[in-house]
Design an enzyme around this catalytic site. Structure first.
Site, PDB file in Angstrom:
ATOM      1  N   TYR A   1     -24.387  -1.737  44.027  1.00 47.19           N
ATOM      2  CA  TYR A   1     -23.480  -2.784  44.495  1.00 47.19           C
ATOM      3  C   TYR A   1     -24.179  -3.826  45.367  1.00 47.19           C
ATOM      4  O   TYR A   1     -23.752  -4.972  45.480  1.00 47.19           O
ATOM      5  CB  TYR A   1     -22.296  -2.153  45.239  1.00 47.19           C
ATOM      6  CG  TYR A   1     -20.990  -2.830  44.919  1.00 47.19           C
ATOM      7  CD1 TYR A   1     -20.397  -2.677  43.669  1.00 47.19           C
ATOM      8  CD2 TYR A   1     -20.356  -3.634  45.851  1.00 47.19           C
ATOM      9  CE1 TYR A   1     -19.210  -3.305  43.371  1.00 47.19           C
ATOM     10  CE2 TYR A   1     -19.172  -4.280  45.556  1.00 47.19           C
ATOM     11  CZ  TYR A   1     -18.604  -4.110  44.322  1.00 47.19           C
ATOM     12  OH  TYR A   1     -17.433  -4.737  44.025  1.00 47.19           O
TER      13      TYR A   1
ATOM     14  N   LYS B   1     -18.909  -7.986  50.861  1.00 51.57           N
ATOM     15  CA  LYS B   1     -17.600  -7.385  51.148  1.00 51.57           C
ATOM     16  C   LYS B   1     -17.498  -6.950  52.613  1.00 51.57           C
ATOM     17  O   LYS B   1     -16.430  -7.039  53.222  1.00 51.57           O
ATOM     18  CB  LYS B   1     -17.329  -6.197  50.217  1.00 51.57           C
ATOM     19  CG  LYS B   1     -17.155  -6.572  48.758  1.00 51.57           C
ATOM     20  CD  LYS B   1     -16.062  -7.599  48.549  1.00 51.57           C
ATOM     21  CE  LYS B   1     -15.727  -7.804  47.078  1.00 51.57           C
ATOM     22  NZ  LYS B   1     -14.875  -9.000  46.869  1.00 51.57           N
TER      23      LYS B   1
HETATM   24  N1  NAD Z   1     -12.625  -4.946  39.506  1.00 58.21           N
HETATM   25  C1  NAD Z   1     -12.893  -4.118  40.485  1.00 58.21           C
HETATM   26  O1  NAD Z   1     -13.261  -2.959  40.274  1.00 58.21           O
HETATM   27  C2  NAD Z   1     -12.735  -4.573  41.904  1.00 58.21           C
HETATM   28  C3  NAD Z   1     -12.626  -3.607  42.936  1.00 58.21           C
HETATM   29  C4  NAD Z   1     -12.483  -4.038  44.251  1.00 58.21           C
HETATM   30  C5  NAD Z   1     -12.464  -5.396  44.532  1.00 58.21           C
HETATM   31  N2  NAD Z   1     -12.581  -6.322  43.533  1.00 58.21           N
HETATM   32  C6  NAD Z   1     -12.541  -7.742  43.874  1.00 58.21           C
HETATM   33  O2  NAD Z   1     -11.426  -8.350  43.280  1.00 58.21           O
HETATM   34  C7  NAD Z   1     -11.641  -9.748  43.222  1.00 58.21           C
HETATM   35  C8  NAD Z   1     -11.255 -10.255  41.831  1.00 58.21           C
HETATM   36  O3  NAD Z   1     -12.188  -9.770  40.861  1.00 58.21           O
HETATM   37  P1  NAD Z   1     -11.765  -9.151  39.460  1.00 58.21           P
HETATM   38  O4  NAD Z   1     -12.301  -7.780  39.411  1.00 58.21           O
HETATM   39  O5  NAD Z   1     -10.331  -9.411  39.197  1.00 58.21           O
HETATM   40  O6  NAD Z   1     -12.667  -9.976  38.411  1.00 58.21           O
HETATM   41  P2  NAD Z   1     -12.489 -11.431  37.767  1.00 58.21           P
HETATM   42  O7  NAD Z   1     -13.807 -11.730  37.116  1.00 58.21           O
HETATM   43  O8  NAD Z   1     -11.292 -11.488  36.924  1.00 58.21           O
HETATM   44  O9  NAD Z   1     -12.283 -12.376  39.036  1.00 58.21           O
HETATM   45  C9  NAD Z   1     -13.338 -12.936  39.777  1.00 58.21           C
HETATM   46  C10 NAD Z   1     -13.035 -14.407  39.892  1.00 58.21           C
HETATM   47  O10 NAD Z   1     -13.961 -15.082  40.746  1.00 58.21           O
HETATM   48  C11 NAD Z   1     -14.071 -16.401  40.211  1.00 58.21           C
HETATM   49  N3  NAD Z   1     -15.220 -17.119  40.745  1.00 58.21           N
HETATM   50  C12 NAD Z   1     -16.525 -16.762  40.708  1.00 58.21           C
HETATM   51  N4  NAD Z   1     -17.289 -17.734  41.259  1.00 58.21           N
HETATM   52  C13 NAD Z   1     -16.424 -18.730  41.658  1.00 58.21           C
HETATM   53  C14 NAD Z   1     -16.589 -19.988  42.288  1.00 58.21           C
HETATM   54  N5  NAD Z   1     -17.802 -20.470  42.631  1.00 58.21           N
HETATM   55  N6  NAD Z   1     -15.478 -20.743  42.551  1.00 58.21           N
HETATM   56  C15 NAD Z   1     -14.257 -20.292  42.211  1.00 58.21           C
HETATM   57  N7  NAD Z   1     -14.030 -19.089  41.622  1.00 58.21           N
HETATM   58  C16 NAD Z   1     -15.113 -18.324  41.342  1.00 58.21           C
HETATM   59  C17 NAD Z   1     -14.172 -16.143  38.704  1.00 58.21           C
HETATM   60  O11 NAD Z   1     -13.959 -17.323  37.964  1.00 58.21           O
HETATM   61  C18 NAD Z   1     -13.082 -15.109  38.520  1.00 58.21           C
HETATM   62  O12 NAD Z   1     -11.843 -15.742  38.288  1.00 58.21           O
HETATM   63  C19 NAD Z   1     -13.112  -9.959  43.595  1.00 58.21           C
HETATM   64  O13 NAD Z   1     -13.191 -10.303  44.955  1.00 58.21           O
HETATM   65  C20 NAD Z   1     -13.702  -8.575  43.366  1.00 58.21           C
HETATM   66  O14 NAD Z   1     -14.879  -8.349  44.105  1.00 58.21           O
HETATM   67  C21 NAD Z   1     -12.697  -5.928  42.225  1.00 58.21           C
END
Ligand code: NAD
Length: 267
Positions: free
Chosen positions: A155, A162
């Protein structure tokens, strides 16, 4: 009567139907919120517009969160359209692939800056612009992951981002609290999304989490959406600065090996 009737929510980070942002959007919409959506840029349009149509949302604006001008522009559009804001949802994260996996000591200065800028600083940039619009108080929600607290394989730079995001959550909560603005983070268990696909070995992590978590199941976008609804609505009116785990209990474990695995070690 919906829990979000009369509230305006601006949601960042919708990429496709698997996005956590979509799980949250649907839930807040179901409960009566007016939804404003933001996505990263042109290449995302193909998947984002049809989703917006599904909920009859016609506020769908691009914003690259590394740009102060683009952040200014989208908050100005929210002001023009709604005059105010009640809920801000931050579901944005990015790191270069080479800074996930490999060795932690090999993280580059540029990769560190980029990941921290997009995934952590952006919450400060958004909160600053949301504050004057949250005239009746408000709720700011972001998404984090357990790797901020304990070492998780691969990670790396995102774990640091985070950890920063969770600290920013507490400092923003203290700063904006006197205005009635609450700031909380949801620490979600692993969910198959576009961003997660960038973490090497993610599928293995999914399998392992399901086996080890006390509730023996994976977390869904809908599970996160329900907790986001609690945080966005008045149900959580006296909750701020928290990181709430929605992870089927995984974070409470000191030893994640199952009893079968442990038995296997001594045989
Ligand atoms: N999927 C998991 O297992 C998980 C677990 C815990 C936390 N998260 C967090 O959840 C959040 C959403 O992620 P997700 O898993 O739904 O994936 P996702 O890929 O659907 O969402 C990530 C988003 O970030 C956007 N992004 C990236 N760079 C950008 C920029 N410069 N400007 C604007 N937008 C930008 C992408 O376009 C995308 O829409 C993130 O913060 C991720 O770290 C995810």
């Amino acid at each position: 009567m919906g829990l979000m009737d009369g509230k305006v929510a601006l949601i960042f980070g919708l990429a496709n139907k698997n996005s956590i942002a979509w799980g949250i959007t649907k839930r807040l919409h179901d409960e009566g919120a007016a939804i404003a959506l933001s996505y990263a840029g042109e290449i995302m349009e193909k998947r984002v517009f049809p989703l917006a149509n599904e909920i009859n949302c016609d506020f769908v604006e691009p914003c690259d969160v590394t740009s102060d001008e683009q952040l200014d522009a989208i908050f100005a559009k929210v002001k023009d359209r709604y005059g105010r804001l009640d809920t801000l949802v931050h579901c944005v994260a990015f790191a270069n692939r080479e800074d996930l996996g490999g060795r932690f000591v090999d993280i580059s200065r540029e990769g560190f800056k980029l990941a921290l800028d997009i995934s952590a600083y952006s919450l400060i940039g958004m909160a600053k612009r949301a504050e004057p619009l949250m005239t009746d108080g408000g709720s700011i929600i972001s998404l984090t992951y357990y790797a901020a607290e304990k070492v998780m394989p691969k990670y790396h730079v995102m774990a640091v981002a985070k950890a920063a995001l969770e600290t920013i959550t507490r400092y923003l909560a203290n700063d904006l609290g006197p205005k009635g603005i609450r700031v909380n983070a949801i620490s979600a268990g692993p969910i198959k999304t576009l961003a997660a696909a960038g973490v090497p070995g993610f599928r293995m992590m999914l399998k392992y989490s399901e086996k080890a978590a006390p509730l023996r199941r994976l977390v869904s976008q809908e599970d996160v959406g329900d907790t986001a609804l609690y945080l966005a609505s008045d149900l959580s009116r006296n909750v701020t600065g928290e990181t709430i785990h929605v992870d089927a209990g995984y974070n409470i474990l000191g030893l994640t090996a199952t009893e079968d695995e442990l038995a296997g070690l001594v045989e």
